[in-house]
Design a protein around this motif. Structure first.
Motif, short mmCIF file in Angstrom:
data_model
loop_
_atom_site.label_atom_id
_atom_site.label_comp_id
_atom_site.label_asym_id
_atom_site.label_seq_id
_atom_site.Cartn_x
_atom_site.Cartn_y
_atom_site.Cartn_z
N SER A 46 0.82 -1.21 0.00
CA SER A 46 0.00 0.00 0.00
C SER A 46 0.85 1.26 0.00
O SER A 46 0.39 2.32 -0.41
CB SER A 46 -0.95 0.01 1.19
OG SER A 46 -0.21 -0.06 2.38
N SER A 68 -6.74 -2.11 -2.74
CA SER A 68 -8.12 -1.95 -2.30
C SER A 68 -8.32 -2.66 -0.97
O SER A 68 -8.06 -3.86 -0.85
CB SER A 68 -9.08 -2.51 -3.36
OG SER A 68 -10.15 -3.17 -2.74
N ALA A 69 -8.76 -1.91 0.03
CA ALA A 69 -8.91 -2.48 1.38
C ALA A 69 -9.91 -3.63 1.37
O ALA A 69 -9.71 -4.65 2.02
CB ALA A 69 -9.36 -1.40 2.35
N PHE A 121 -9.28 -7.49 2.47
CA PHE A 121 -10.08 -8.13 3.52
C PHE A 121 -10.71 -9.42 3.02
O PHE A 121 -10.63 -10.46 3.67
CB PHE A 121 -11.17 -7.16 4.00
CG PHE A 121 -12.14 -7.80 4.95
CD1 PHE A 121 -11.76 -8.07 6.26
CD2 PHE A 121 -13.41 -8.19 4.51
CE1 PHE A 121 -12.64 -8.70 7.13
CE2 PHE A 121 -14.29 -8.81 5.39
CZ PHE A 121 -13.90 -9.06 6.69
#
Lengths: 315, 240
Positions: free
Chosen positions: B117, B123-124, B128
């Motif tokens: 990052s 992309s979070a 996840f």
């Protein structure tokens, strides 16, 4: 307290335990005797709920082990033949873990563990890894484990196997002390092991119960007169004949010389007659010297012999 | 249950097993991260996870091989089974301990995400979903290993059989693919597709969070835990 009702355990075609029934009374120390493979461990495993019976029921204060396992198991402490120890833990960690799984209250835990350390004398090894302990200490930790949570019933499967004589005496002392506050069931294949500590014995052979009584009733008549070692100074053949001629003597065997100029003999008599006095008199009157007369321990085998002899005599 | 969980977690780190598992996983993940992400300038965590899946199935047995088999061998199962604990709490405690070690290892890889990052766009949500998918898949494989470990007293046997079963699951997708050309076996392909674990995982690694996938994986693990409990229960009644 504990009722074992017509319990059978089958392994294939073999009956490890075959329709046994007996009762363990509150507060007694019960000896559970049998040869190796007679079904002792199987029975103890069934009482503690480790394995289930093929038939029959086991009740603790009226509760079935299979129907109310939690309540029953909470009240039983068990030391299996091989103590169930985690080798990678220290004594203290292990006993704390046992406290956890046996639901001992956090508050009273420390005092309880301290009592146990003192009782089985493991205070000095409490911070050591279990795998580094000697066999005697491991056995004691196993015993402490069985006592965690102060269970009403303590079941010990051959607790003295593999220990040296001094350790055996210590463990035996401990067990007779336990009898004051707990109901104790103790298994063994050696008769004199349970002789000192048990109020009552149950004898199991090939999965069946052959006798249950107080030890003095069972060994009555097998007493000290039944088999003895005699050391006599004198020629072998005449002495053998002389011993044989004593009324009540059934069997004489020369064991060779253990001490200079003398010979040892094993003398067996029937269970009802004490042959010691007439035998000693006969030896002395014949002009021989008696150096030793030593009764041999009554063994489980002797009781088996007596029981089977009685059965035969009865029919 | 908590007591079993604690003891088991402790035992992972008292013996070498916990460290071996974490070490192996992190080394392999590191290599794939270096080659797959850093050197090929990719910021996708999905690539990393799908790359290390195969290696992961090789090391899951390390984590599970001794869970039950060692208890049986050292007879400590006598302590657990004769204690007031229920079989479910024993099995769940052990399962959760293994999952916790796995989760801990997985969290260590978080550093890769931080690295990615700071140099690229990550992309979070994707991260996840990927982590969730990989963790759930790991739990399923651990449940398989726990069950296999109940079947044997021998750690090596349980490790190898665990590996066998997981490998079969892994190859299931290619088996389905090669059978799909045979029309007679279409029904079988369909059925196998329903049970395929790794097909569900593929969804996660492409960043799709599907409720069916999550439910599927939870039930997959649940079935194996149930079988473990039943095997233990059956052993008490065994007359063999």
């Amino acid at each position: 307290m504990i009722e074992i009702q017509h319990v059978t355990k089958r392994y294939g075609a073999k009956h490890a335990v075959d329709d046994i029934s007996f009762t363990i009374n509150k507060g007694e120390v019960l000896g559970f005797l049998g040869r190796n493979g007679a079904g002792k461990s199987t029975t103890m495993n069934m009482i503690t709920g480790y394995i289930s019976a093929s038939e029959g029921r086991i009740l603790l204060d009226g509760m079935d082990v299979l129907e109310q396992p939690r309540e029953v198991k909470r009240r039983i402490g068990y030391l299996p033949e091989q103590p169930p120890l985690y080798m990678d833990m220290t004594v203290e960690e292990y006993l704390k873990f046992v406290c956890d799984i046996k639901e001992v209250r956090k508050k009273s835990r420390k005092a309880h563990l301290d009592d146990l350390y003192n009782l089985v004398k493991i205070t000095d090894v409490r911070h050591r890894l279990i795998k580094n302990l000697s066999k005697g200490y491991k056995q004691r930790v196993g015993l402490a484990q069985a006592l965690v949570g102060n269970p009403d019933v303590v079941i010990l499967d051959e607790p003295t196997v593999g220990l040296d004589p001094k350790q055996i005496i210590e463990i035996r002392k401990l067990i007779s002390g336990l009898g004051e506050n707990h109901t104790v069931v103790l298994s063994s294949h050696i008769l004199h092991e349970v002789a000192d500590v048990c109020d009552r014995v149950v004898i199991i052979n090939r999965g069946k119960i052959v006798a249950q009584d107080t030890l003095s009733n069972l060994t009555h008549g097998i007493g000290e007169a039944i088999r003895m070692t005699v050391r006599v100074v004198g020629p072998e053949k005449p002495v053998t004949r002389l011993l044989h001629d004593v009324p009540g003597v059934k069997y004489v065997e020369s064991m060779g010389s253990k001490e200079e100029n003398s010979l040892d003999y094993i003398v067996e008599s029937d269970a009802k007659t004490d042959v010691r006095r007439p035998m000693v008199n006969a030896i002395l009157q014949a002009g021989y010297s008696l150096l030793m007369l030593k009764p041999m321990d009554v063994t489980l085998e002797d009781i088996f012999l007596q029981l089977t002899a009685e059965e035969k005599g009865g029919f | 249950m908590l007591a079993i969980f604690k003891r088991e977690l402790q035992s992972y780190f008292y013996s070498a097993i916990g460290y071996v598992f974490m070490g192996c996983f992190l080394v392999i993940a590191g290599i794939f991260f270096a080659f797959g992400n850093v050197l090929s300038a990719s910021s996708s965590v999905g690539t990393l996870f799908s790359n290390i899946t195969f290696i992961f199935i090789l090391i899951v047995p390390i984590l599970t091989m001794k869970l039950m088999s060692d208890e049986k061998r050292s007879k400590t199962d006598q302590l657990l089974i004769t204690s007031p604990l229920s079989l479910w709490s024993i099995v769940l405690g052990k399962f959760m301990a293994a999952c916790a070690v796995f989760l801990l290892t997985l969290l260590c890889t978080g550093i890769y995400v931080i690295i990615l990052s700071s140099y690229g766009n990550v992309s979070a949500v994707e991260v996840f979903v990927n982590y969730l998918g990989f963790f759930l898949m790991g739990c399923c494989l651990i449940a398989v290993g726990l069950f296999m470990s109940t079947l044997s007293e021998n750690q090596v046997a349980s490790a190898i059989s665990t590996f066998g079963v997981i490998l079969f699951l892994y190859l299931l997708d290619s088996i389905i693919a090669s059978m799909s050309s045979v029309t007679m076996l279409a029904w079988l392909c369909k059925a196998l597709n329903w049970v395929s674990l790794f097909a569900r995982f593929t969804d996660f690694s492409s960043g799709i969070l599907s409720l069916t996938g999550v439910i599927y994986m939870i039930s997959f693990a649940g079935v194996f835990l149930l079988m473990t409990v039943h095997t233990l229960e059956k052993r008490r009644w065994s007359e063999g």
